[in-house]
Design a protein around this motif. Sequence first.
Motif, PDB file in Angstrom:
ATOM      1  N   ASP A  92      -7.758  -5.151  -4.606  1.00 21.41           N
ATOM      2  CA  ASP A  92      -7.043  -5.047  -3.536  1.00 21.41           C
ATOM      3  C   ASP A  92      -6.416  -3.753  -3.054  1.00 21.41           C
ATOM      4  O   ASP A  92      -6.354  -3.637  -1.968  1.00 21.41           O
ATOM      5  CB  ASP A  92      -5.619  -5.854  -3.864  1.00 21.41           C
ATOM      6  N   LEU A 138       0.896  -1.057  -0.075  1.00 22.99           N
ATOM      7  CA  LEU A 138      -0.012   0.012  -0.142  1.00 22.99           C
ATOM      8  C   LEU A 138       0.858   1.206   0.054  1.00 22.99           C
ATOM      9  O   LEU A 138       0.500   2.169  -0.368  1.00 22.99           O
ATOM     10  CB  LEU A 138      -0.926   0.047   1.298  1.00 22.99           C
ATOM     11  N   ALA A 197      -6.754  -2.601   1.050  1.00 26.40           N
ATOM     12  CA  ALA A 197      -5.702  -2.169   1.767  1.00 26.40           C
ATOM     13  C   ALA A 197      -6.054  -0.684   2.315  1.00 26.40           C
ATOM     14  O   ALA A 197      -5.489  -0.182   3.626  1.00 26.40           O
ATOM     15  CB  ALA A 197      -4.500  -2.189   1.033  1.00 26.40           C
TER      16      ALA A 197
END
Length: 301
Positions: free
Chosen positions: A287, A4, A291
């Motif tokens: 994703d 991230l 995150a």
Amino acid sequence: MFDLTSYLETRRARIESALENYLAGGGQRWTPRIQAAMGYCLLSGGKRLRPALCLAAAEAVRGRADDVMPAACAIEMIHTYSLIHDDLPAMDNDDFRRGRATCHIAFGEAVAVLTGDALLTLAFEVLADPRNFHGRNDLSAERWIDAIGQIAAASGYRGMIEGQARDIAFEGRAIGLDQLKEMHALKTGKLIQAAVCCGAMLGGGSGESIRHLAVYGENIGLAFQVVDDLLNVQGDPGKLGKAVGTDATRGKTTYPSLIGTHDSRAYAAHLIDNALKALAVFDKNADPLRAMARYVLERQR
Ligand code: IPE
Ligand code: IPE
Ligand code: MG
Ligand code: MG
């Protein structure tokens, strides 16, 4: 494993260079004082969470982040304007924001009011630019108009403005959990939800995927403000770039003041759980959104 930090860093750089271009696009002829204050506030180290969410929502539906960049930037301009006005003496009266003096401290109150107005109106100029959908199909033009309406509604008297009005009206008054939740959803939740939904819409997402992302956006939006309340009690002003302890001083009812810090954190975690469940139908393209939901809960700034 999805990284991230590097994802947000590359998005931040792209968002900031787009924001700089929009500010430079006005030329240097007009009201240099307002332009200077706009640059001071807009290019001053915000987390860029809302525009990053907008880009990530487009990616989640396999859209192109670049196509939604004008919407992402417009939302960051609206958010920045809301902070300038939020900090004014007539509102929260804060003199420290994003690690530096607030706009009215640096430029005076009149310029701060006008700088907020200028960023809000520039946002809609950016959104309405025909180049956003030029050469693309009718569906995308229609979606842009829909997105502009959603962003306006989320920012206006049925959204952020109403939340901010309640925040001020409730100061020093005893309010209950339902009133607090509604206020937070309006003042902070709506714009975050709009960032997510518009990213998905302009990225070409289906009606069903946008509905799931609306649930995601609603939950992280509310969680974001619950955590903001917690950081006002437990946060480090050096990391946050703004003062702490101010909610209590001003007699604001917050999640920690009403249910304590432990239950506030548990509530924020529950909201993030709801947000993650709403992403269950998406593949790994979501994703970044997953995150970012976790980040909303764990953030220190
Ligand atoms: C602060 O927002 C104001 C709230 C709505 C809670 P952010 O924490 O996203 O502020 P910046 O943009 O990073 O400065
Ligand atoms: C800010 O809420 C919400 C908006 C600017 C719309 P707060 O007043 O709680 O946020 P901070 O703590 O000043 O950033
Ligand atoms: Mg406020
Ligand atoms: Mg404030």
